[in-house]
Design a protein around this motif. Structure first.
Motif, PDB file in Angstrom:
ATOM      1  N   PHE A 299     -14.018  25.961  30.837  1.00 56.15           N
ATOM      2  CA  PHE A 299     -14.282  26.526  32.167  1.00 56.15           C
ATOM      3  C   PHE A 299     -15.231  25.615  32.949  1.00 56.15           C
ATOM      4  O   PHE A 299     -15.853  24.717  32.378  1.00 56.15           O
ATOM      5  CB  PHE A 299     -14.828  27.963  32.082  1.00 56.15           C
ATOM      6  CG  PHE A 299     -15.912  28.182  31.049  1.00 56.15           C
ATOM      7  CD1 PHE A 299     -17.225  27.832  31.298  1.00 56.15           C
ATOM      8  CD2 PHE A 299     -15.599  28.766  29.819  1.00 56.15           C
ATOM      9  CE1 PHE A 299     -18.207  28.052  30.354  1.00 56.15           C
ATOM     10  CE2 PHE A 299     -16.590  28.990  28.869  1.00 56.15           C
ATOM     11  CZ  PHE A 299     -17.893  28.632  29.140  1.00 56.15           C
ATOM     12  N   LEU A 300     -15.311  25.883  34.255  1.00 54.47           N
ATOM     13  CA  LEU A 300     -16.199  25.105  35.122  1.00 54.47           C
ATOM     14  C   LEU A 300     -17.628  25.188  34.583  1.00 54.47           C
ATOM     15  O   LEU A 300     -18.020  26.225  34.040  1.00 54.47           O
ATOM     16  CB  LEU A 300     -16.141  25.675  36.549  1.00 54.47           C
ATOM     17  CG  LEU A 300     -16.850  24.850  37.616  1.00 54.47           C
ATOM     18  CD1 LEU A 300     -16.078  23.561  37.897  1.00 54.47           C
ATOM     19  CD2 LEU A 300     -17.014  25.648  38.902  1.00 54.47           C
ATOM     20  N   HIS A 301     -18.400  24.133  34.740  1.00 53.16           N
ATOM     21  CA  HIS A 301     -19.770  24.098  34.224  1.00 53.16           C
ATOM     22  C   HIS A 301     -20.531  25.359  34.629  1.00 53.16           C
ATOM     23  O   HIS A 301     -20.445  25.817  35.766  1.00 53.16           O
ATOM     24  CB  HIS A 301     -20.500  22.863  34.756  1.00 53.16           C
ATOM     25  CG  HIS A 301     -21.818  22.666  34.110  1.00 53.16           C
ATOM     26  ND1 HIS A 301     -22.958  23.303  34.542  1.00 53.16           N
ATOM     27  CD2 HIS A 301     -22.171  21.950  33.023  1.00 53.16           C
ATOM     28  CE1 HIS A 301     -23.965  22.967  33.761  1.00 53.16           C
ATOM     29  NE2 HIS A 301     -23.512  22.148  32.842  1.00 53.16           N
ATOM     30  N   ASN A 302     -21.302  25.875  33.669  1.00 48.97           N
ATOM     31  CA  ASN A 302     -21.979  27.164  33.846  1.00 48.97           C
ATOM     32  C   ASN A 302     -23.262  27.072  34.666  1.00 48.97           C
ATOM     33  O   ASN A 302     -24.251  27.713  34.351  1.00 48.97           O
ATOM     34  CB  ASN A 302     -22.317  27.720  32.462  1.00 48.97           C
ATOM     35  CG  ASN A 302     -23.017  26.694  31.605  1.00 48.97           C
ATOM     36  OD1 ASN A 302     -22.404  25.698  31.208  1.00 48.97           O
ATOM     37  ND2 ASN A 302     -24.279  26.889  31.322  1.00 48.97           N
ATOM     38  N   SER A 303     -23.276  26.251  35.718  1.00 48.87           N
ATOM     39  CA  SER A 303     -24.461  26.220  36.594  1.00 48.87           C
ATOM     40  C   SER A 303     -24.095  26.945  37.887  1.00 48.87           C
ATOM     41  O   SER A 303     -22.909  27.115  38.184  1.00 48.87           O
ATOM     42  CB  SER A 303     -24.880  24.773  36.867  1.00 48.87           C
ATOM     43  OG  SER A 303     -23.789  24.027  37.335  1.00 48.87           O
ATOM     44  N   PRO A 304     -25.085  27.372  38.679  1.00 51.60           N
ATOM     45  CA  PRO A 304     -24.761  28.163  39.863  1.00 51.60           C
ATOM     46  C   PRO A 304     -23.843  27.424  40.842  1.00 51.60           C
ATOM     47  O   PRO A 304     -23.920  26.199  40.986  1.00 51.60           O
ATOM     48  CB  PRO A 304     -26.135  28.392  40.520  1.00 51.60           C
ATOM     49  CG  PRO A 304     -27.137  28.103  39.474  1.00 51.60           C
ATOM     50  CD  PRO A 304     -26.521  27.172  38.492  1.00 51.60           C
ATOM     51  N   MET A 305     -22.985  28.188  41.485  1.00 53.31           N
ATOM     52  CA  MET A 305     -22.088  27.632  42.506  1.00 53.31           C
ATOM     53  C   MET A 305     -22.884  27.516  43.811  1.00 53.31           C
ATOM     54  O   MET A 305     -23.606  28.438  44.186  1.00 53.31           O
ATOM     55  CB  MET A 305     -20.888  28.582  42.662  1.00 53.31           C
ATOM     56  CG  MET A 305     -19.807  28.085  43.563  1.00 53.31           C
ATOM     57  SD  MET A 305     -19.138  26.491  43.076  1.00 53.31           S
ATOM     58  CE  MET A 305     -17.994  26.956  41.816  1.00 53.31           C
ATOM     59  N   LEU A 306     -22.763  26.392  44.484  1.00 48.62           N
ATOM     60  CA  LEU A 306     -23.537  26.174  45.714  1.00 48.62           C
ATOM     61  C   LEU A 306     -22.670  26.461  46.937  1.00 48.62           C
ATOM     62  O   LEU A 306     -21.450  26.637  46.826  1.00 48.62           O
ATOM     63  CB  LEU A 306     -24.068  24.731  45.737  1.00 48.62           C
ATOM     64  CG  LEU A 306     -24.880  24.337  44.487  1.00 48.62           C
ATOM     65  CD1 LEU A 306     -25.285  22.877  44.548  1.00 48.62           C
ATOM     66  CD2 LEU A 306     -26.120  25.227  44.337  1.00 48.62           C
ATOM     67  N   SER A 307     -23.300  26.454  48.113  1.00 52.20           N
ATOM     68  CA  SER A 307     -22.577  26.850  49.340  1.00 52.20           C
ATOM     69  C   SER A 307     -21.469  25.847  49.686  1.00 52.20           C
ATOM     70  O   SER A 307     -20.543  26.172  50.421  1.00 52.20           O
ATOM     71  CB  SER A 307     -23.550  26.997  50.503  1.00 52.20           C
ATOM     72  OG  SER A 307     -24.237  25.790  50.664  1.00 52.20           O
ATOM     73  N   ASN A 308     -21.547  24.615  49.162  1.00 54.02           N
ATOM     74  CA  ASN A 308     -20.490  23.632  49.463  1.00 54.02           C
ATOM     75  C   ASN A 308     -19.338  23.700  48.443  1.00 54.02           C
ATOM     76  O   ASN A 308     -18.489  22.811  48.398  1.00 54.02           O
ATOM     77  CB  ASN A 308     -21.069  22.211  49.511  1.00 54.02           C
ATOM     78  CG  ASN A 308     -21.648  21.766  48.178  1.00 54.02           C
ATOM     79  OD1 ASN A 308     -21.625  22.519  47.212  1.00 54.02           O
ATOM     80  ND2 ASN A 308     -22.162  20.554  48.135  1.00 54.02           N
ATOM     81  N   ASN A 309     -19.357  24.742  47.605  1.00 56.79           N
ATOM     82  CA  ASN A 309     -18.308  24.965  46.597  1.00 56.79           C
ATOM     83  C   ASN A 309     -18.298  23.946  45.464  1.00 56.79           C
ATOM     84  O   ASN A 309     -17.313  23.849  44.730  1.00 56.79           O
ATOM     85  CB  ASN A 309     -16.919  25.072  47.228  1.00 56.79           C
ATOM     86  CG  ASN A 309     -16.763  26.367  47.984  1.00 56.79           C
ATOM     87  OD1 ASN A 309     -17.355  27.375  47.582  1.00 56.79           O
ATOM     88  ND2 ASN A 309     -16.021  26.355  49.077  1.00 56.79           N
ATOM     89  N   TYR A 310     -19.374  23.198  45.350  1.00 55.78           N
ATOM     90  CA  TYR A 310     -19.594  22.420  44.127  1.00 55.78           C
ATOM     91  C   TYR A 310     -20.620  23.202  43.306  1.00 55.78           C
ATOM     92  O   TYR A 310     -21.477  23.889  43.875  1.00 55.78           O
ATOM     93  CB  TYR A 310     -20.169  21.036  44.449  1.00 55.78           C
ATOM     94  CG  TYR A 310     -19.144  20.047  44.978  1.00 55.78           C
ATOM     95  CD1 TYR A 310     -18.417  19.251  44.105  1.00 55.78           C
ATOM     96  CD2 TYR A 310     -18.926  19.910  46.338  1.00 55.78           C
ATOM     97  CE1 TYR A 310     -17.482  18.341  44.573  1.00 55.78           C
ATOM     98  CE2 TYR A 310     -17.990  18.999  46.824  1.00 55.78           C
ATOM     99  CZ  TYR A 310     -17.268  18.214  45.935  1.00 55.78           C
ATOM    100  OH  TYR A 310     -16.357  17.326  46.387  1.00 55.78           O
TER     101      TYR A 310
END
Ligand SMILES: NC(=O)c1ccc[n+]([C@@H]2O[C@H](COP(=O)([O-])OP(=O)(O)OC[C@H]3O[C@@H](n4cnc5c(N)ncnc54)[C@H](OP(=O)(O)O)[C@@H]3O)[C@@H](O)[C@H]2O)c1
Length: 274
Positions: free
Chosen positions: A204-215
């Protein structure tokens, strides 16, 4: 700005902050392997690992709970307990005139803190104010490839995808992957508590918070830290970071666009030399 402390030319009193963690325990092994000049090694953790014993150079060392008292007369602190812990103890470390080498993301983008990959920008290390930062693990791998290739022709654009092992999420996540893999193979339900989903036979996508720029945060760490280390403020870089069910060692796929034509054999030659 205080005067930059330089390490004295004698065996050092060193603390490993986060000594019981995935990074801390490797760090301790490397200090021994390299025979790093140490007069006293202080192992610091939270209350959870207080009293844990390790053998270091035939000595039994006992892990201590991190308190102000433990930082007395230190020369060097190697911190790997997380950003908030590094921030919490920074002023105490500075008051001791000790040098902090920090593994967390707390100070990496601070303009007074050199962000060092020794093979890439070792000369920046002298320009510190008491804190030297170590980059994100995926950034280190990426810059080790980009820096030598940038000598052949200016890098214009980078697309990188990572395949990140669970070790990057810490000791508890490694234990969780082993447990959930066993449960999966026994046909039992798996409930993840450390990572957001079970990584057993999964990704799955890295388990760090999703930012407003969708990275996600990990992806933007790669962008911002790489720009700082390579000193290319406007480097075009896009990262996709994925966790894979591997215990240790990250992999990366890197696609690079250069200003001029670069022959694959020249690129390989440069990488072999680096
Ligand atoms: N894993 C990697 O590959 C990697 C790579 C680069 C950077 N980093 C960074 O390094 C740091 C540690 O990562 P890790 O993977 O080693 O994590 P980890 O395995 O979870 O270990 C965390 C360590 O910090 C200690 N700790 C937790 N809370 C504390 C507190 N309040 N006071 C003092 N110590 C405390 C833990 O002690 P207890 O045993 O007592 O809980 C443990 O020794 C993170 O900032 C991470 O982002 C990790």
């Amino acid at each position: 700005m205080r005067q930059s402390p330089y390490l004295p030319n004698r065996p050092l009193k060193v603390a490993v902050l986060g000594s019981s963690g995935a990074v801390g325990s490797e760090l301790i092994k490397i200090l021994e392997q390299r025979d790093f000049p140490i007069s006293e090694l202080v192992l610091l953790s939270s209350e959870r690992s207080e009293g844990k014993k390790i053998i270091w150079k035939d000595e039994v060392l006992v892990t201590k709970k991190t308190t102000k008292e433990q930082f007395k007369n230190l020369d060097l602190v190697l911190a790997s307990a997380g950003g908030s812990i590094s921030k919490k103890w920074l002023s105490t470390i500075i008051d001791q005139n000790a040098l902090l080498i920090d593994n967390s993301s707390a100070f990496r983008l601070d303009k007074n803190v050199p962000l060092i990959v020794p093979e890439v920008n070792a000369s920046d290390v002298l320009n510190h104010d008491g804190v030297i930062a170590n980059p994100n693990c995926t950034t280190i791998l990426l810059t080790l490839v980009l820096a030598p290739l940038n000598k052949l022709s200016t890098i214009q654009r980078v697309i990188v995808s990572t395949y990140q092992s669970v070790s990057g999420a810490g000791q508890l996540a490694m234990e969780e992957l082993k447990l959930l893999t066993e449960q999966y193979l026994q046909g039992n339900p798996q409930k993840s508590e450390v990572l957001p989903y079970s990584l057993a036979f999964n990704l799955f996508l890295h388990n760090s918070p999703m930012l407003s720029n969708n990275y996600c945060e990990e992806e933007m760490k790669m962008v911002n830290e790489t720009r700082k280390i390579l000193n290319i403020a406007d480097l075009k870089l896009s990262a996709t970071c994925v966790r894979v069910p591997v215990l240790r060692a990250h992999s990366e796929s890197i696609n690079i666009e250069f200003a001029d034509v670069v022959e694959p054999k020249d690129a390989l030659e440069e990488l072999k030399k680096s």
